[in-house]
Design a protein around this motif. Structure first.
Motif, PDB file in Angstrom:
ATOM      1  N   ALA A 187       0.814  -1.211   0.000  1.00  0.00           N
ATOM      2  CA  ALA A 187       0.000   0.000   0.000  1.00  0.00           C
ATOM      3  C   ALA A 187       0.849   1.265   0.000  1.00  0.00           C
ATOM      4  CB  ALA A 187      -0.923  -0.006   1.205  1.00  0.00           C
ATOM      5  N   GLN A 188       2.104   1.163   0.285  1.00  0.00           N
ATOM      6  CA  GLN A 188       2.934   2.356   0.389  1.00  0.00           C
ATOM      7  C   GLN A 188       3.281   2.897  -0.985  1.00  0.00           C
ATOM      8  OE1 GLN A 188       6.260   0.998   2.582  1.00  0.00           O
ATOM      9  NE2 GLN A 188       5.177   0.937   4.530  1.00  0.00           N
ATOM     10  N   GLU A 189       3.241   4.213  -1.118  1.00  0.00           N
ATOM     11  CA  GLU A 189       3.512   4.856  -2.403  1.00  0.00           C
ATOM     12  C   GLU A 189       4.914   4.551  -2.902  1.00  0.00           C
ATOM     13  OE1 GLU A 189       3.612   9.259  -4.376  1.00  0.00           O
ATOM     14  OE2 GLU A 189       2.243   8.903  -2.721  1.00  0.00           O
ATOM     15  N   GLN A 190       5.880   4.498  -2.011  1.00  0.00           N
ATOM     16  CA  GLN A 190       7.251   4.214  -2.431  1.00  0.00           C
ATOM     17  C   GLN A 190       7.344   2.823  -3.051  1.00  0.00           C
ATOM     18  OE1 GLN A 190      10.116   4.527   0.709  1.00  0.00           O
ATOM     19  NE2 GLN A 190      11.852   4.441  -0.681  1.00  0.00           N
ATOM     20  N   ALA A 191       6.633   1.872  -2.507  1.00  0.00           N
ATOM     21  CA  ALA A 191       6.641   0.521  -3.065  1.00  0.00           C
ATOM     22  C   ALA A 191       6.023   0.518  -4.461  1.00  0.00           C
ATOM     23  CB  ALA A 191       5.890  -0.437  -2.148  1.00  0.00           C
ATOM     24  N   TRP A 192       4.981   1.319  -4.665  1.00  0.00           N
ATOM     25  CA  TRP A 192       4.357   1.422  -5.983  1.00  0.00           C
ATOM     26  C   TRP A 192       5.335   2.044  -6.982  1.00  0.00           C
ATOM     27  CZ3 TRP A 192      -0.072  -0.788  -7.418  1.00  0.00           C
ATOM     28  CH2 TRP A 192      -0.970  -1.177  -6.429  1.00  0.00           C
ATOM     29  N   GLN A 193       6.016   3.093  -6.561  1.00  0.00           N
ATOM     30  CA  GLN A 193       6.975   3.738  -7.451  1.00  0.00           C
ATOM     31  C   GLN A 193       8.110   2.774  -7.808  1.00  0.00           C
ATOM     32  OE1 GLN A 193       8.063   7.224  -5.242  1.00  0.00           O
ATOM     33  NE2 GLN A 193       6.458   8.475  -6.161  1.00  0.00           N
ATOM     34  N   HIS A 194       8.546   2.034  -6.831  1.00  0.00           N
ATOM     35  CA  HIS A 194       9.610   1.055  -7.063  1.00  0.00           C
ATOM     36  C   HIS A 194       9.138   0.008  -8.071  1.00  0.00           C
ATOM     37  CE1 HIS A 194      12.097  -2.520  -5.989  1.00  0.00           C
ATOM     38  NE2 HIS A 194      13.042  -1.602  -6.078  1.00  0.00           N
ATOM     39  N   ARG A 195       7.930  -0.486  -7.896  1.00  0.00           N
ATOM     40  CA  ARG A 195       7.371  -1.466  -8.817  1.00  0.00           C
ATOM     41  C   ARG A 195       7.251  -0.880 -10.227  1.00  0.00           C
ATOM     42  NH1 ARG A 195       1.366  -1.957  -8.838  1.00  0.00           N
ATOM     43  NH2 ARG A 195       1.867  -0.122 -10.042  1.00  0.00           N
ATOM     44  N   ASP A 196       6.755   0.361 -10.310  1.00  0.00           N
ATOM     45  CA  ASP A 196       6.605   1.017 -11.614  1.00  0.00           C
ATOM     46  C   ASP A 196       7.959   1.213 -12.288  1.00  0.00           C
ATOM     47  OD1 ASP A 196       3.894   1.094 -11.201  1.00  0.00           O
ATOM     48  OD2 ASP A 196       3.832   3.225 -10.665  1.00  0.00           O
ATOM     49  N   LEU A 197       8.962   1.579 -11.501  1.00  0.00           N
ATOM     50  CA  LEU A 197      10.304   1.763 -12.056  1.00  0.00           C
ATOM     51  C   LEU A 197      10.856   0.436 -12.578  1.00  0.00           C
ATOM     52  CD1 LEU A 197      12.738   3.553 -12.652  1.00  0.00           C
ATOM     53  CD2 LEU A 197      13.541   3.082 -10.332  1.00  0.00           C
ATOM     54  N   LEU A 198      10.660  -0.642 -11.822  1.00  0.00           N
ATOM     55  CA  LEU A 198      11.131  -1.952 -12.278  1.00  0.00           C
ATOM     56  C   LEU A 198      10.429  -2.372 -13.568  1.00  0.00           C
ATOM     57  CD1 LEU A 198      11.487  -3.942  -8.941  1.00  0.00           C
ATOM     58  CD2 LEU A 198      13.299  -3.022 -10.390  1.00  0.00           C
ATOM     59  N   ARG A 199       9.128  -2.099 -13.650  1.00  0.00           N
ATOM     60  CA  ARG A 199       8.387  -2.424 -14.875  1.00  0.00           C
ATOM     61  C   ARG A 199       8.881  -1.582 -16.047  1.00  0.00           C
ATOM     62  NH1 ARG A 199       2.181  -3.041 -12.725  1.00  0.00           N
ATOM     63  NH2 ARG A 199       2.473  -5.095 -11.798  1.00  0.00           N
ATOM     64  N   ALA A 200       9.090  -0.300 -15.801  1.00  0.00           N
ATOM     65  CA  ALA A 200       9.580   0.583 -16.865  1.00  0.00           C
ATOM     66  C   ALA A 200      10.975   0.143 -17.307  1.00  0.00           C
ATOM     67  CB  ALA A 200       9.591   2.035 -16.386  1.00  0.00           C
ATOM     68  N   LEU A 201      11.804  -0.236 -16.349  1.00  0.00           N
ATOM     69  CA  LEU A 201      13.148  -0.709 -16.668  1.00  0.00           C
ATOM     70  C   LEU A 201      13.070  -1.997 -17.476  1.00  0.00           C
ATOM     71  CD1 LEU A 201      16.132  -0.061 -16.179  1.00  0.00           C
ATOM     72  CD2 LEU A 201      15.999  -1.405 -14.104  1.00  0.00           C
ATOM     73  N   GLN A 202      12.178  -2.890 -17.090  1.00  0.00           N
ATOM     74  CA  GLN A 202      12.029  -4.162 -17.800  1.00  0.00           C
ATOM     75  C   GLN A 202      11.488  -3.939 -19.216  1.00  0.00           C
ATOM     76  OE1 GLN A 202      13.306  -6.740 -16.302  1.00  0.00           O
ATOM     77  NE2 GLN A 202      12.950  -8.081 -18.018  1.00  0.00           N
ATOM     78  N   ALA A 203      10.713  -2.867 -19.416  1.00  0.00           N
ATOM     79  CA  ALA A 203      10.139  -2.578 -20.731  1.00  0.00           C
ATOM     80  C   ALA A 203      11.154  -1.973 -21.702  1.00  0.00           C
ATOM     81  CB  ALA A 203       8.949  -1.632 -20.573  1.00  0.00           C
ATOM     82  N   LEU A 204      12.278  -1.510 -21.174  1.00  0.00           N
ATOM     83  CA  LEU A 204      13.310  -0.947 -22.056  1.00  0.00           C
ATOM     84  C   LEU A 204      13.876  -2.043 -22.947  1.00  0.00           C
ATOM     85  CD1 LEU A 204      15.479   1.291 -19.684  1.00  0.00           C
ATOM     86  CD2 LEU A 204      13.855   2.054 -21.417  1.00  0.00           C
ATOM     87  N   PRO A 205      14.275  -1.690 -24.159  1.00  0.00           N
ATOM     88  CA  PRO A 205      14.993  -2.676 -24.974  1.00  0.00           C
ATOM     89  C   PRO A 205      16.255  -3.119 -24.227  1.00  0.00           C
ATOM     90  CG  PRO A 205      14.413  -0.744 -26.286  1.00  0.00           C
ATOM     91  CD  PRO A 205      14.082  -0.418 -24.856  1.00  0.00           C
ATOM     92  N   GLU A 206      16.657  -4.344 -24.437  1.00  0.00           N
ATOM     93  CA  GLU A 206      17.770  -4.923 -23.685  1.00  0.00           C
ATOM     94  C   GLU A 206      19.026  -4.078 -23.777  1.00  0.00           C
ATOM     95  OE1 GLU A 206      21.297  -6.764 -22.756  1.00  0.00           O
ATOM     96  OE2 GLU A 206      20.755  -6.594 -24.869  1.00  0.00           O
ATOM     97  N   GLU A 207      19.328  -3.527 -24.954  1.00  0.00           N
ATOM     98  CA  GLU A 207      20.568  -2.763 -25.098  1.00  0.00           C
ATOM     99  C   GLU A 207      20.530  -1.471 -24.283  1.00  0.00           C
ATOM    100  OE1 GLU A 207      17.887  -1.839 -28.561  1.00  0.00           O
ATOM    101  OE2 GLU A 207      18.779  -3.694 -27.857  1.00  0.00           O
ATOM    102  N   GLN A 208      19.360  -0.836 -24.169  1.00  0.00           N
ATOM    103  CA  GLN A 208      19.245   0.369 -23.332  1.00  0.00           C
ATOM    104  C   GLN A 208      19.258  -0.012 -21.854  1.00  0.00           C
ATOM    105  OE1 GLN A 208      15.788   2.614 -24.509  1.00  0.00           O
ATOM    106  NE2 GLN A 208      16.562   2.960 -26.582  1.00  0.00           N
ATOM    107  N   ARG A 209      18.555  -1.085 -21.502  1.00  0.00           N
ATOM    108  CA  ARG A 209      18.486  -1.508 -20.103  1.00  0.00           C
ATOM    109  C   ARG A 209      19.877  -1.837 -19.573  1.00  0.00           C
ATOM    110  NH1 ARG A 209      14.720  -5.302 -20.485  1.00  0.00           N
ATOM    111  NH2 ARG A 209      16.171  -7.000 -20.809  1.00  0.00           N
TER     112      ARG A 209
END
Length: 175
Positions: free
Chosen positions: A93-115
Motif C-alpha cells: 500500500a505504500q507509495e514508495q513501493a508502488w513507485q519502485h514497482r513502476d520503475l522496475l516495470r519501466a526498466l524491464q520494458a526498455l529494450p535490452e541494449e538500453q536496459r
C-alpha cells in the motif's frame, strides 16, 4: 591465483545486483553470476593483462544473460510455482513501493541494449569507457543508449502514454 581472487571477490556484489536487475529473479541471477565466475576463473589466462577485470567480468555476465534471455524467449515464459498457486498475491500500500514497482516495470520494458547500459552506468557506476569495453560498443553508442533509456524511463514514470514512452511517434490522419 591469489591475485585473481583479490580482483574478483570485491566485484561479486555488483555482479549480483546487475544480474538481478537484468533477470528480475534472485535464484536465476545467482546462477548467472556463479556461471560467470566459473567462466572467468576457467578462462583467466585469456584475460587481457592491460584490460579492466571489472569490465571483463561484467561482459561475461552480460553475454551469459543475453544468451539466457534468448533461450527463454524461444522456450516461452517460466511460471514459478509460487505464482501458479497465487501465494504471495497482495500489493503493497505504500507509495514508495508502488513507485519502485513502476520503475522496475519501466526498466524491464526498455529494450535490452538500453536496459544494460542504464544499469551498468546508473546502478553499477561504471564509466562510459568501461561500459563500452564490457558491451563491445563505441562510447558514443553508450551515451546515446543511456540518453534514450533514461528518457523512456522518465516518460514512463511520469505516466506518459505507452507509445510516447516507447519512443513511437503519434500518428494522425491528414486529409
Amino acid at each position: 591465483m591469489n591475485d585473481m581472487a583479490q580482483l574478483i571477490e570485491p566485484l561479486i556484489p555488483a555482479l549480483r545486483r546487475y544480474a538481478r536487475a537484468l533477470l528480475r529473479d534472485r535464484a536465476a541471477a545467482d546462477d548467472l553470476v556463479q556461471d560467470g565466475l566459473e567462466r572467468a576463473v576457467g578462462r583467466w589466462h585469456q584475460r587481457r593483462a592491460d584490460g579492466s577485470a571489472r569490465s571483463w567480468l561484467f561482459a561475461i555476465v552480460h553475454n551469459l544473460a543475453v544468451n539466457r534471455m534468448r533461450q527463454s524467449s524461444r522456450r516461452g515464459p517460466h511460471l514459478p510455482l509460487e505464482a501458479a498457486d497465487g501465494v504471495g498475491a497482495g500489493t503493497p500500500a505504500q507509495e514508495q513501493a508502488w513507485q519502485h514497482r513502476d520503475l522496475l516495470r519501466a526498466l524491464q520494458a526498455l529494450p535490452e541494449e538500453q536496459r544494460s547500459v542504464v544499469l551498468l552506468v546508473s546502478v553499477e557506476d561504471l564509466s562510459y569507457a568501461e561500459v563500452a569495453e564490457a558491451l563491445k560498443i563505441p562510447i558514443g553508442t553508450v551515451m546515446s543508449r543511456l540518453s534514450r533509456g533514461r528518457e523512456r524511463l522518465r516518460l514512463a514514470m511520469e505516466g506518459a502514454p505507452a507509445a510516447e514512452a516507447a519512443g513511437t511517434p503519434h500518428l494522425r490522419r491528414v486529409k
